[in-house]
Each structure stands twice: as C-alpha cells, then as structure tokens.
Design a protein around this motif. Sequence first.
Motif, PDB file in Angstrom:
ATOM      1  N   LEU A   1       1.043 -38.026  25.272  1.00 18.02           N
ATOM      2  CA  LEU A   1       0.338 -37.796  26.533  1.00 18.02           C
ATOM      3  C   LEU A   1      -0.910 -38.661  26.688  1.00 18.02           C
ATOM      4  O   LEU A   1      -1.482 -38.719  27.779  1.00 18.02           O
ATOM      5  CB  LEU A   1      -0.028 -36.320  26.668  1.00 18.02           C
ATOM      6  N   SER A   2      -1.325 -39.332  25.618  1.00 20.82           N
ATOM      7  CA  SER A   2      -2.487 -40.220  25.745  1.00 20.82           C
ATOM      8  C   SER A   2      -2.206 -41.355  26.724  1.00 20.82           C
ATOM      9  O   SER A   2      -3.131 -41.946  27.281  1.00 20.82           O
ATOM     10  CB  SER A   2      -2.862 -40.800  24.379  1.00 20.82           C
ATOM     11  N   ALA A   3      -0.925 -41.646  26.942  1.00 21.30           N
ATOM     12  CA  ALA A   3      -0.562 -42.732  27.857  1.00 21.30           C
ATOM     13  C   ALA A   3      -0.215 -42.238  29.255  1.00 21.30           C
ATOM     14  O   ALA A   3       0.030 -43.040  30.156  1.00 21.30           O
ATOM     15  CB  ALA A   3       0.629 -43.519  27.285  1.00 21.30           C
TER      16      ALA A   3
ATOM     17  N   THR B   1      -0.591 -39.281  34.999  1.00 23.62           N
ATOM     18  CA  THR B   1       0.020 -38.912  36.271  1.00 23.62           C
ATOM     19  C   THR B   1       1.212 -38.002  35.975  1.00 23.62           C
ATOM     20  O   THR B   1       1.706 -37.964  34.840  1.00 23.62           O
ATOM     21  CB  THR B   1       0.512 -40.155  37.043  1.00 23.62           C
ATOM     22  N   PRO B   2       1.686 -37.255  36.967  1.00 25.53           N
ATOM     23  CA  PRO B   2       2.858 -36.405  36.749  1.00 25.53           C
ATOM     24  C   PRO B   2       4.065 -37.216  36.269  1.00 25.53           C
ATOM     25  O   PRO B   2       4.265 -38.361  36.662  1.00 25.53           O
ATOM     26  CB  PRO B   2       3.115 -35.810  38.140  1.00 25.53           C
ATOM     27  N   TYR B   3       4.876 -36.606  35.403  1.00 26.37           N
ATOM     28  CA  TYR B   3       6.054 -37.282  34.859  1.00 26.37           C
ATOM     29  C   TYR B   3       7.172 -36.259  34.666  1.00 26.37           C
ATOM     30  O   TYR B   3       6.954 -35.041  34.717  1.00 26.37           O
ATOM     31  CB  TYR B   3       5.725 -37.960  33.526  1.00 26.37           C
ATOM     32  N   LYS B   4       8.369 -36.759  34.441  1.00 24.21           N
ATOM     33  CA  LYS B   4       9.523 -35.925  34.127  1.00 24.21           C
ATOM     34  C   LYS B   4      10.012 -36.275  32.721  1.00 24.21           C
ATOM     35  O   LYS B   4       9.719 -37.359  32.210  1.00 24.21           O
ATOM     36  CB  LYS B   4      10.634 -36.156  35.161  1.00 24.21           C
ATOM     37  N   ALA B   5      10.738 -35.353  32.111  1.00 22.44           N
ATOM     38  CA  ALA B   5      11.205 -35.566  30.737  1.00 22.44           C
ATOM     39  C   ALA B   5      12.717 -35.391  30.667  1.00 22.44           C
ATOM     40  O   ALA B   5      13.275 -34.448  31.244  1.00 22.44           O
ATOM     41  CB  ALA B   5      10.522 -34.597  29.782  1.00 22.44           C
TER      42      ALA B   5
ATOM     43  N   ALA C   1       5.779 -24.158  28.813  1.00 18.73           N
ATOM     44  CA  ALA C   1       4.701 -23.772  29.727  1.00 18.73           C
ATOM     45  C   ALA C   1       3.446 -24.604  29.475  1.00 18.73           C
ATOM     46  O   ALA C   1       2.734 -24.980  30.418  1.00 18.73           O
ATOM     47  CB  ALA C   1       4.388 -22.289  29.559  1.00 18.73           C
ATOM     48  N   PHE C   2       3.184 -24.904  28.217  1.00 14.55           N
ATOM     49  CA  PHE C   2       2.014 -25.702  27.859  1.00 14.55           C
ATOM     50  C   PHE C   2       2.087 -27.094  28.485  1.00 14.55           C
ATOM     51  O   PHE C   2       1.119 -27.572  29.095  1.00 14.55           O
ATOM     52  CB  PHE C   2       1.924 -25.807  26.340  1.00 14.55           C
ATOM     53  N   PHE C   3       3.241 -27.744  28.378  1.00 15.93           N
ATOM     54  CA  PHE C   3       3.353 -29.098  28.911  1.00 15.93           C
ATOM     55  C   PHE C   3       3.424 -29.124  30.430  1.00 15.93           C
ATOM     56  O   PHE C   3       3.051 -30.123  31.059  1.00 15.93           O
ATOM     57  CB  PHE C   3       4.558 -29.809  28.301  1.00 15.93           C
TER      58      PHE C   3
ATOM     59  N   LYS D   1       1.477 -27.570  32.224  1.00 16.60           N
ATOM     60  CA  LYS D   1       0.077 -27.618  32.626  1.00 16.60           C
ATOM     61  C   LYS D   1      -0.519 -29.011  32.430  1.00 16.60           C
ATOM     62  O   LYS D   1      -1.636 -29.273  32.878  1.00 16.60           O
ATOM     63  CB  LYS D   1      -0.737 -26.599  31.820  1.00 16.60           C
ATOM     64  N   LEU D   2       0.228 -29.886  31.757  1.00 15.88           N
ATOM     65  CA  LEU D   2      -0.267 -31.230  31.438  1.00 15.88           C
ATOM     66  C   LEU D   2       0.645 -32.297  32.041  1.00 15.88           C
ATOM     67  O   LEU D   2       1.241 -33.105  31.333  1.00 15.88           O
ATOM     68  CB  LEU D   2      -0.371 -31.410  29.917  1.00 15.88           C
ATOM     69  N   PHE D   3       0.802 -32.265  33.339  1.00 10.95           N
ATOM     70  CA  PHE D   3       1.490 -33.299  34.120  1.00 10.95           C
ATOM     71  C   PHE D   3       3.018 -33.218  34.093  1.00 10.95           C
ATOM     72  O   PHE D   3       3.671 -33.949  34.832  1.00 10.95           O
ATOM     73  CB  PHE D   3       1.057 -34.715  33.689  1.00 10.95           C
ATOM     74  N   LEU D   4       3.630 -32.401  33.229  1.00  7.87           N
ATOM     75  CA  LEU D   4       5.088 -32.319  33.212  1.00  7.87           C
ATOM     76  C   LEU D   4       5.565 -31.587  34.455  1.00  7.87           C
ATOM     77  O   LEU D   4       5.198 -30.440  34.689  1.00  7.87           O
ATOM     78  CB  LEU D   4       5.573 -31.579  31.960  1.00  7.87           C
ATOM     79  N   ARG D   5       6.394 -32.269  35.247  1.00 11.26           N
ATOM     80  CA  ARG D   5       6.863 -31.687  36.497  1.00 11.26           C
ATOM     81  C   ARG D   5       8.288 -31.152  36.405  1.00 11.26           C
ATOM     82  O   ARG D   5       8.637 -30.186  37.057  1.00 11.26           O
ATOM     83  CB  ARG D   5       6.761 -32.732  37.617  1.00 11.26           C
ATOM     84  N   LYS D   6       9.115 -31.792  35.600  1.00 11.31           N
ATOM     85  CA  LYS D   6      10.511 -31.388  35.523  1.00 11.31           C
ATOM     86  C   LYS D   6      11.080 -31.877  34.196  1.00 11.31           C
ATOM     87  O   LYS D   6      10.692 -32.947  33.707  1.00 11.31           O
ATOM     88  CB  LYS D   6      11.299 -31.986  36.703  1.00 11.31           C
ATOM     89  N   VAL D   7      11.997 -31.117  33.607  1.00 16.08           N
ATOM     90  CA  VAL D   7      12.590 -31.500  32.333  1.00 16.08           C
ATOM     91  C   VAL D   7      14.061 -31.122  32.345  1.00 16.08           C
ATOM     92  O   VAL D   7      14.454 -30.126  32.973  1.00 16.08           O
ATOM     93  CB  VAL D   7      11.848 -30.823  31.156  1.00 16.08           C
ATOM     94  N   ALA D   8      14.880 -31.916  31.669  1.00 21.06           N
ATOM     95  CA  ALA D   8      16.311 -31.637  31.573  1.00 21.06           C
ATOM     96  C   ALA D   8      16.836 -32.124  30.229  1.00 21.06           C
ATOM     97  O   ALA D   8      16.341 -33.115  29.674  1.00 21.06           O
ATOM     98  CB  ALA D   8      17.076 -32.303  32.712  1.00 21.06           C
ATOM     99  N   CYS D   9      17.822 -31.409  29.707  1.00 14.84           N
ATOM    100  CA  CYS D   9      18.511 -31.820  28.482  1.00 14.84           C
ATOM    101  C   CYS D   9      19.871 -32.416  28.859  1.00 14.84           C
ATOM    102  O   CYS D   9      20.562 -31.892  29.735  1.00 14.84           O
ATOM    103  CB  CYS D   9      18.740 -30.635  27.560  1.00 14.84           C
ATOM    104  N   CYS D  10      20.230 -33.492  28.184  1.00 19.73           N
ATOM    105  CA  CYS D  10      21.567 -34.059  28.359  1.00 19.73           C
ATOM    106  C   CYS D  10      22.318 -34.005  27.029  1.00 19.73           C
ATOM    107  O   CYS D  10      21.717 -33.802  25.973  1.00 19.73           O
ATOM    108  CB  CYS D  10      21.490 -35.495  28.873  1.00 19.73           C
TER     109      CYS D  10
END
Length: 252
Positions: free
Chosen positions: A42-44, A47-51, A76-78, A80-89
């Motif tokens: 997250l140091s880099a 801005t909001p990002y997806k994972a 929940a922690f992430f 609060k720190l710019f993570l907007r959406k996440v998905a597993c493939c």
Amino acid sequence: MLKIDFVPDFQRKLLQQSFADGDTLESLADVASWREQWMEQLSAWHTPYKALIDCQNLRITAVDKSIRDSLVQMHAFFQKLFLRKVACCNATDEHQMLPFPQFSTTREAYEFLGVRQTRTGISGDLRSQVILQNHFQQQVVELGFSQEFQLDSEDKYLILKSKLSNNLAHWHTHWSLLIDCANFSIDSTYIDKFNALLNFLRRYFLQKVVGYNGKQVNYSFQVFRAKHRAALALESDDLDRAGDDAHCRRRG
C-alpha cells in the motif's frame, strides 16, 4: 509463511495477487502473513484500487472458525484503505473459506471487477513463477522462483525485467537485491543482458546484489550457500571483502 506475488497495475488501478506453488493457508499466522505482505504494497497506492486474487496455487486446510473471522477482518481492514472491490479467480470448493467473491475463471473475475483483461492474464504462465517480496525495514527486495527458471529466452528476460521494474514503484530510497538461486540459473548467452538489467536498476537506488542457494558457478553476483550469510553480506559495507566465501563452489 505464504509467498505471495503482488503485481501492481497502476494504469488499470488493479493489484494482482498470486501464490507460490504449494502455499497452504492453515493457521492464523498465515492470515497475518498475508495481511502484512498486502499492507506493504500500500505504500505505492494513494488512490482507490481493485484486487484480483489468483487461487490456483493456494491450498486451504484451515477449519477453525477463528481463521475465517480473521480473514473477514482483513477484508474490512483493507476496504478502509482504498480497496474498492476484490475477486478471486481459479477458485474451487476449498476456497470457500475466503470471504471474497469467487469465480472459476479469470474472465469471470475480471468482468465482476469491471476491469479489462489482458491477453495472458496472471495465472498459468512464467510470470507467476517469479516471486518478489519487499522487506522495507531491511531495505531489501527478495527475488525467488517457485519453479525451475533458467534465463534463456527473450520472454523470460522481459518477464523478469518487467516485474523488477514494476516493483520500483515501492522504492524511493536505497535498496538491495537478495536472490534465491535454488531454482534460478542463467544461460551463458543471457549473462550480459542480465548484467545490463542490474545496471538499469542501479539507476533507481539499487545498491547491492547477493544470492544464496547457488546452483551454478557463472553468476555475475556473489552467491553464498546459506541465506543468513548472504543477508550478513548485504549488511556489510564492503562486499568484496567477503568474496572468498561468496562462490557457490565454496562452503558458505
């Protein structure tokens, strides 16, 4: 400890994650390791990002409800720190423990995230074999390989250069490169190109390069048999002084 490869794609605002072959999530310590490694990325990101999490190589043997609860807290922690959406493939039934939306294919995961898929994706290719870990406190980037990786083709060279170059976004101070050579070798025809890559990285704060677990004798950097000896060499102000012990033909 889980060995997670993070590939930041700043243009698409996507943080891709994949696991080393044989990684197993089985304890709260594994969740803590995942959270810590993710946090370092997250140091880099400012801005909001997806994972996108590739579960292809991840085995889950955990059954304790506390581990599921810890994963939920991590999510929940992430958020609060710019993570907007996440998905597993590449998810299967064993990945139901993870509190993230899961899909059996990368295409479905990309569609859910609303992100354009690249031609090759992030799994099942050479790129996922190259593992980078940032140790910010020690100012060290550790480079390893989940499978046998001989630098003997342009594709492999470009993958290695791309991953090391992308990782520069995390570094704004001096850093050193620690290479696990257990699965890494360099064909004689690519030694010069590899040296050119190191010279390129030296323009961006790279100070020292040291390896361990060497399997050949023609590395262009010093290689010790043991990781702790290599780490001590990185802390030294004079690597040349340690040179007598730094060849894989000698006992480190």
